[in-house]
Design a protein around this motif. Structure first.
Motif, short mmCIF file in Angstrom:
data_model
loop_
_atom_site.label_atom_id
_atom_site.label_comp_id
_atom_site.label_asym_id
_atom_site.label_seq_id
_atom_site.Cartn_x
_atom_site.Cartn_y
_atom_site.Cartn_z
N PRO A 59 -7.80 10.67 -21.70
CA PRO A 59 -7.25 9.71 -20.72
C PRO A 59 -8.01 9.83 -19.41
CG PRO A 59 -5.48 10.90 -21.82
CD PRO A 59 -6.77 11.57 -22.22
N LEU A 62 -9.65 4.60 -17.94
CA LEU A 62 -9.30 3.79 -19.11
C LEU A 62 -8.38 4.60 -20.00
CD1 LEU A 62 -12.84 2.41 -20.09
CD2 LEU A 62 -11.04 1.22 -18.82
N ASP A 63 -7.33 3.96 -20.51
CA ASP A 63 -6.44 4.72 -21.38
C ASP A 63 -7.06 4.87 -22.77
OD1 ASP A 63 -5.48 2.70 -23.28
OD2 ASP A 63 -4.27 1.89 -21.65
N PRO A 64 -6.59 5.84 -23.55
CA PRO A 64 -7.19 6.12 -24.85
C PRO A 64 -7.21 4.94 -25.82
CG PRO A 64 -5.87 7.99 -24.16
CD PRO A 64 -5.60 6.87 -23.17
N LEU A 65 -6.22 4.05 -25.77
CA LEU A 65 -6.23 2.88 -26.66
C LEU A 65 -7.40 1.97 -26.30
CD1 LEU A 65 -5.23 0.98 -28.83
CD2 LEU A 65 -3.52 0.12 -27.20
N VAL A 66 -7.60 1.72 -25.03
CA VAL A 66 -8.72 0.87 -24.60
C VAL A 66 -10.04 1.50 -25.03
CG1 VAL A 66 -9.97 -0.03 -22.58
CG2 VAL A 66 -7.46 -0.19 -22.68
N LYS A 67 -10.15 2.81 -24.89
CA LYS A 67 -11.38 3.48 -25.30
C LYS A 67 -11.62 3.33 -26.80
CE LYS A 67 -11.53 6.79 -21.52
NZ LYS A 67 -11.72 8.19 -21.15
N LYS A 94 -2.81 4.70 -31.84
CA LYS A 94 -2.51 4.73 -30.40
C LYS A 94 -1.77 3.48 -29.93
CE LYS A 94 -6.16 7.91 -28.97
NZ LYS A 94 -6.35 8.54 -30.27
#
Length: 131
Positions: A59, A62-67, A94
């Motif tokens: 994290p 950018l949050d982990p989902l976006v990554k 995620k």
């Protein structure tokens, strides 16, 4: 078919096994995927790749989902089927739902189409867009 054998826990040395154990601990699972098992032939590369991945995918701004979704897009552009599958699974884990996945695929498709057109036409970049 792969170009190297996928090494089991029993076949790897202590250095690679330590990385496998860290993967399990960080991800909260007993599963070590084929990518890491293939990299285990080169324990230094295995460790370096895992350590960098933990930093990049953590994290942040950018949050982990976006990554994960970005990873899917880049993997699609690079033609990496393994990465598309593994990071789509990670994105779903995620929180990516079917609607988000559909929009992601639409953006990927649109970008690939317009990238191809603008590259073929060699359209000069607008001065307003230059950093």
């Amino acid at each position: 078919m792969g170009t190297v054998a996928l090494l089991s826990d029993e076949e790897v040395g202590a250095e690679a096994l330590a990385v496998f154990e860290d993967i399990r601990a960080v991800r909260g699972t007993d599963f070590v995927n084929n990518f890491w098992r293939a990299l285990a032939h080169d324990p230094a590369l295995l460790r370096a790749t895992w350590e960098r991945l933990k930093v990049v995918m953590a994290p942040g701004a950018l949050d982990p989902l976006v990554k994960e979704m970005l990873y899917v897009a880049v993997s699609t552009a690079n033609g990496c089927s393994y990465c598309v599958h593994s990071h789509t699974a990670a994105a779903k884990a995620k929180g990516m739902d079917d609607a988000m996945y559909g929009e992601l695929l639409a953006v990927i498709g649109m970008a690939m189409q317009t990238n191809g057109i603008v590259t073929g036409l060699q359209v000069p970049v607008d001065e307003a867009f230059l950093a």
